[in-house]
Design an enzyme around this catalytic site. Structure first.
Site, PDB file in Angstrom:
ATOM      1  N   HIS A 189      42.528-151.116  54.486  1.00  8.69           N
ATOM      2  CA  HIS A 189      41.851-152.358  53.833  1.00  8.69           C
ATOM      3  C   HIS A 189      41.454-153.395  54.578  1.00  8.69           C
ATOM      4  CE1 HIS A 189      41.374-154.702  49.970  1.00  8.69           C
ATOM      5  NE2 HIS A 189      41.875-155.835  50.952  1.00  8.69           N
ATOM      6  N   SER A 228      37.090-157.856  49.694  1.00  6.90           N
ATOM      7  CA  SER A 228      38.189-157.503  48.710  1.00  6.90           C
ATOM      8  C   SER A 228      38.002-158.385  47.631  1.00  6.90           C
ATOM      9  CB  SER A 228      39.616-158.136  49.452  1.00  6.90           C
ATOM     10  OG  SER A 228      40.681-157.392  48.744  1.00  6.90           O
ATOM     11  N   ASP A 271      42.419-146.583  51.728  1.00  7.78           N
ATOM     12  CA  ASP A 271      42.804-148.041  51.396  1.00  7.78           C
ATOM     13  C   ASP A 271      43.926-148.137  50.571  1.00  7.78           C
ATOM     14  OD1 ASP A 271      42.773-150.820  50.601  1.00  7.78           O
ATOM     15  OD2 ASP A 271      40.743-151.019  50.188  1.00  7.78           O
TER      16      ASP A 271
END
Length: 361
Positions: free
Chosen positions: A326, A170, A298
């Site tokens: 995610h 991320s 996501d």
């Protein structure tokens, strides 16, 4: 220096990728939201006992500190026998965590297990303020913190003589890509390959998505709860560092970044920060093997903002599977596990190591 037995660092064949190595999500867990939340809370993160870490503290040039958690477990079963390189010569997997993450995050535990099973070393350097103790300097961390990534990698190269591969998750993935872009040709002297998992490489698109719809009610309060507490602790350390009342009034990541993250790290405001810190505009500048893994469902990263093959250079491999959420990627029977993601990513990274260093699959 590159080993003669290492595959060429950037090839056209890489561009196709092998996203099929990733298991598809189970039928009992449909949708991007479920595939994000359930794996983080309930799915299995490791085989056998939980990974154990030893902590090392590094002093930064500005008088602050970085805490790095090293995998301390002995190698399991057949990997503990003879025939493997000495610990300092084995591959080292470095994981840069996501927003408000740490070595305790579900994905960090799962990657630790994957490294352990391959006989690799593993370390999680924490971004400032994320190791459980507030940092000292009048700054925190951000999505484009490429100078900090470079400094961390330099510390690791001083401590480890074997090959190094890196994963950024991320926020950590975007920062890792920005480091590789800024480092250019010299990046390959530090690491053999980089992988960015579920990274918001277009920060404007990602920042607005997390502040809209269901995300606004699920994830924004969760992140702001810890981010606001850390910011207020920072204000106690350095009174007047930012507008405290504006921070207390912030109800979105965008507002928080505008009053805290952007000004503390030299940006004119949130728009300037999100634009300059995004990795997407600079993907063609990458000069070492780079994997970008972004599932199309996501909830944080809109599929429409993801790059097409013609938008990246020959060093970049794109994996864009239909499902995964995610940093979820659940698989298996209920309640599932999250071991498929690190197995696939470390498998790709191993392909960019000398054959004698890659370890078992």
């Amino acid at each position: 220096m590159r080993s003669a037995s290492r595959p060429p660092p950037c090839t056209e064949a890489d561009q196709a990728g092998h996203a099929g190595l990733l298991p598809g999500p189970p039928r009992w867990l449909p949708g991007g939201q479920a595939q994000t939340i359930w794996p983080a809370l309930c799915s299995r993160r490791h085989l056998g006992p939980a990974p154990r870490f030893r902590r090392e503290r590094w002093t930064t040039p500005d008088g602050d500190f970085i805490d790095a958690d090293w995998l301390a477990d002995p190698l399991p079963g057949p990997l503990s026998g003879a025939g493997l390189p000495a610990p300092g010569d084995r591959p080292l997997l470095v994981l840069f965590h996501g927003l408000e993450g740490s070595s305790h995050s579900h994905y960090a535990q799962a990657f630790a297990d994957a490294a352990r099973r391959r006989g690799w070393g593993y370390v999680v350097p924490h971004f400032r303020g994320c190791s459980g103790e507030i940092n000292l300097a009048p700054r925190a961390y951000h999505s484009g913190d490429h100078a900090e990534i470079g400094w961390m990698l330099a510390q690791l190269r001083q401590r480890h003589r074997g090959p190094v591969v890196t994963v950024g998750v991320s926020l950590g993935g975007n920062a890792l890509l920005r480091w590789a872009q800024e480092a250019g040709e010299s990046a390959a002297q530090q690491v053999a390959a980089v992988a960015a998992v579920c990274s918001p490489i277009d920060l404007t698109a990602g920042g607005r998505r997390i502040g809209a719809g269901l995300n606004r009610w699920i994830y924004t309060p969760m992140f702001l709860r810890t981010m606001r507490a850390k910011a207020l602790a920072k204000w106690q350390q350095h009174p007047g560092l930012f507008d405290r009342e504006r921070l207390l009034a912030a109800r979105s990541i965008e507002a928080f970044d505008d009053v805290f993250t952007a000004p503390l790290h030299g940006f004119a405001g949130v728009a300037d920060y999100w634009r300059r810190a995004s990795a997407k505009p600079h993907l063609a500048r990458l000069r070492l093997p780079a994997l970008l893994l972004n599932p199309l469902n996501d909830p944080f990263v809109p599929a429409a903002c993801l790059p097409a093959p013609q938008e990246v250079g020959p060093c970049v491999t794109l994996w864009q599977p239909a499902g995964g959420g995610h940093v979820g990627f659940p698989s298996g029977r209920f309640p599932g596990h999250v071991l498929g993601l690190p197995a696939a990513v470390t498998g790709w990274l191993a392909g960019h190591l000398p054959a004698e260093r890659a370890g078992p699959g």
